[in-house]
Design an enzyme around this catalytic site. Sequence first.
Site, PDB file in Angstrom:
ATOM      1  N   GLU A  73       0.836  -1.210   0.000  1.00  0.00           N
ATOM      2  CA  GLU A  73       0.000   0.000   0.000  1.00  0.00           C
ATOM      3  C   GLU A  73       0.866   1.254   0.000  1.00  0.00           C
ATOM      4  OE1 GLU A  73      -3.283   0.705  -0.137  1.00  0.00           O
ATOM      5  OE2 GLU A  73      -2.664   2.819  -0.060  1.00  0.00           O
ATOM      6  N   GLY A 109      11.369  -1.525   2.728  1.00  0.00           N
ATOM      7  CA  GLY A 109      12.420  -1.219   1.763  1.00  0.00           C
ATOM      8  C   GLY A 109      12.321   0.218   1.288  1.00  0.00           C
ATOM      9  N   ASP A 134      16.790  -7.530  -1.483  1.00  0.00           N
ATOM     10  CA  ASP A 134      17.503  -6.889  -2.608  1.00  0.00           C
ATOM     11  C   ASP A 134      18.760  -6.154  -2.173  1.00  0.00           C
ATOM     12  OD1 ASP A 134      14.275  -5.771  -3.862  1.00  0.00           O
ATOM     13  OD2 ASP A 134      15.258  -7.731  -3.935  1.00  0.00           O
ATOM     14  N   ARG A 169      25.394 -29.731 -19.270  1.00  0.00           N
ATOM     15  CA  ARG A 169      24.486 -28.664 -19.732  1.00  0.00           C
ATOM     16  C   ARG A 169      24.966 -27.287 -19.260  1.00  0.00           C
ATOM     17  NH1 ARG A 169      18.805 -31.640 -18.114  1.00  0.00           N
ATOM     18  NH2 ARG A 169      18.246 -32.404 -20.195  1.00  0.00           N
ATOM     19  N   GLU A 229      17.221 -10.748 -11.922  1.00  0.00           N
ATOM     20  CA  GLU A 229      15.914 -10.619 -12.595  1.00  0.00           C
ATOM     21  C   GLU A 229      15.771  -9.268 -13.314  1.00  0.00           C
ATOM     22  OE1 GLU A 229      12.600 -10.413  -9.923  1.00  0.00           O
ATOM     23  OE2 GLU A 229      13.632  -9.112  -8.540  1.00  0.00           O
ATOM     24  N   TYR A 262      10.304 -16.842  -5.188  1.00  0.00           N
ATOM     25  CA  TYR A 262       9.932 -16.496  -3.816  1.00  0.00           C
ATOM     26  C   TYR A 262      10.548 -17.414  -2.765  1.00  0.00           C
ATOM     27  CZ  TYR A 262       7.005 -13.256  -6.162  1.00  0.00           C
ATOM     28  OH  TYR A 262       6.600 -12.235  -6.962  1.00  0.00           O
ATOM     29  N   ILE A 263      11.226 -18.465  -3.224  1.00  0.00           N
ATOM     30  CA  ILE A 263      11.950 -19.286  -2.250  1.00  0.00           C
ATOM     31  C   ILE A 263      12.979 -18.412  -1.535  1.00  0.00           C
ATOM     32  CG2 ILE A 263      13.597 -21.193  -2.080  1.00  0.00           C
ATOM     33  CD1 ILE A 263      12.064 -22.519  -4.396  1.00  0.00           C
ATOM     34  N   GLN A 264      13.509 -17.398  -2.267  1.00  0.00           N
ATOM     35  CA  GLN A 264      14.509 -16.509  -1.659  1.00  0.00           C
ATOM     36  C   GLN A 264      13.929 -15.635  -0.548  1.00  0.00           C
ATOM     37  OE1 GLN A 264      17.042 -15.015  -5.373  1.00  0.00           O
ATOM     38  NE2 GLN A 264      14.950 -15.548  -5.912  1.00  0.00           N
ATOM     39  N   ARG A 265      12.621 -15.563  -0.473  1.00  0.00           N
ATOM     40  CA  ARG A 265      11.969 -14.675   0.508  1.00  0.00           C
ATOM     41  C   ARG A 265      11.438 -15.475   1.705  1.00  0.00           C
ATOM     42  NH1 ARG A 265       9.013 -10.572  -2.715  1.00  0.00           N
ATOM     43  NH2 ARG A 265       7.309 -10.873  -1.253  1.00  0.00           N
TER      44      ARG A 265
HETATM   45  O1  F6P Z   1      11.696  -6.404  -3.078  1.00  0.00           O
HETATM   46  C1  F6P Z   1      11.777  -7.778  -2.863  1.00  0.00           C
HETATM   47  C2  F6P Z   1      11.283  -8.500  -4.076  1.00  0.00           C
HETATM   48  O2  F6P Z   1      11.313  -9.867  -3.838  1.00  0.00           O
HETATM   49  C3  F6P Z   1      12.074  -8.211  -5.343  1.00  0.00           C
HETATM   50  O3  F6P Z   1      13.314  -8.882  -5.366  1.00  0.00           O
HETATM   51  C4  F6P Z   1      11.099  -8.683  -6.375  1.00  0.00           C
HETATM   52  O4  F6P Z   1      11.362  -8.129  -7.642  1.00  0.00           O
HETATM   53  C5  F6P Z   1       9.775  -8.170  -5.808  1.00  0.00           C
HETATM   54  O5  F6P Z   1       9.951  -8.119  -4.390  1.00  0.00           O
HETATM   55  C6  F6P Z   1       8.579  -9.038  -6.112  1.00  0.00           C
HETATM   56  O6  F6P Z   1       7.442  -8.293  -5.680  1.00  0.00           O
HETATM   57  P1  F6P Z   1       6.092  -9.036  -5.199  1.00  0.00           P
HETATM   58  O7  F6P Z   1       6.380  -9.671  -3.885  1.00  0.00           O
HETATM   59  O8  F6P Z   1       5.109  -7.893  -5.078  1.00  0.00           O
HETATM   60  O9  F6P Z   1       5.744 -10.023  -6.265  1.00  0.00           O
END
Ligand code: F6P
Length: 340
Positions: A73, A109, A134, A169, A229, A262-265
């Site tokens: 938001e 962020g 990030d 590969r 990305e 999203y595994i990174q999150r």
């Molecule tokens: O800011 C963190 C992040 O995971 C970025 O690396 C990524 O581009 C973005 O959020 C993805 O956004 P959302 O969670 O809204 O899909």
Amino acid sequence: MKIGILTAGGDCPGINAAIRGVGKTAIVEYGMKVYGISSGFLGLINQEYQELDEHHLSGILTLGGTILGTSREKPFKPDDHRFNKVDKPKLIKKHYKELGLDALVCIGGNGTMKTAYRLYEEGLNIIGIPKTIDNDVWGTEVTFGFDSALWIATDAIDRLHTTANSHKRTMVIEVMGHHAGWLALYSGVAGGGDIVLIPEIAYDENILASYLERRVQNKKPYSIIVVAEGIKRKKHKSAASYISEMIQNKTGLETRETILGYIQRGGSPSPMDRILATRYGAHAVELMSRGEFGKMVAKKGQHTISIPLEEVRGKLRLVPVDHALIKKARYMDVCFGDRK
Ligand code: F6P
């Protein structure tokens, strides 16, 4: 004092450790009351909050995500629908006052720090805590979330080496980072990537192809390509699929791609992120106890410091092209796509 905490923007490991750092310092050290606000700034707009006590704060140090929930938001962004126009900043100020808050901690962020500064300009007592995988928040050497995502991305790259070697590969892995290349650079070096592509360095497709062909001539059985990305490429394609297809077309090498996404999150924060989040949370409360607002806590060397939100808002911390790690990576024959 009565303080509010909200978490906004993309989630990451360590947010709950920061909530705990703020909450325990406030309650135990300073006898403050703490309110958790749901879903980022939406919670202040919709009056969704609850008092946090030590019970709420126990067991969350190692817990991924955010117990408060988050949202993207942006209260100062004009509403795109024409009807029932809501003055969100006005509602936030009204509910901040009605709740009787003396201060508000915003964990987020870049976008969150921008909103936090605007609310500070509107007279709210704000402290920002920088978080994101990030690592692109201006003014701090590191945000929590980054180290945890780095562990996840590096582990994934380690795993790709064995399957790439089995099939001979070229494996392309896309990591997050939004417009910055910090995750790709660090995980590319940590994971032994051969090519690392980051948004900050423009790459030449022919240089990439020649580099891979040289590897084949040198009898290297496989290659690992780590791409951020946010690299430039034809639209409507993920970075990984664009690079993978381009390599296959130019070199004939068999390629496969992995988008880590999203595994990174997710998951539990790394020890370093737990420590950094705890330090940031505690420092935020120390600032508030001294009546210092309009600031973001930050890391500088071994110290936790604070800088004015005014300096942070609207800026991105990108990878400098002369970063020491880029130079060292080139010694390891890592190709960034910009030099023969
Ligand atoms: O800011 C963190 C992040 O995971 C970025 O690396 C990524 O581009 C973005 O959020 C993805 O956004 P959302 O969670 O809204 O899909």
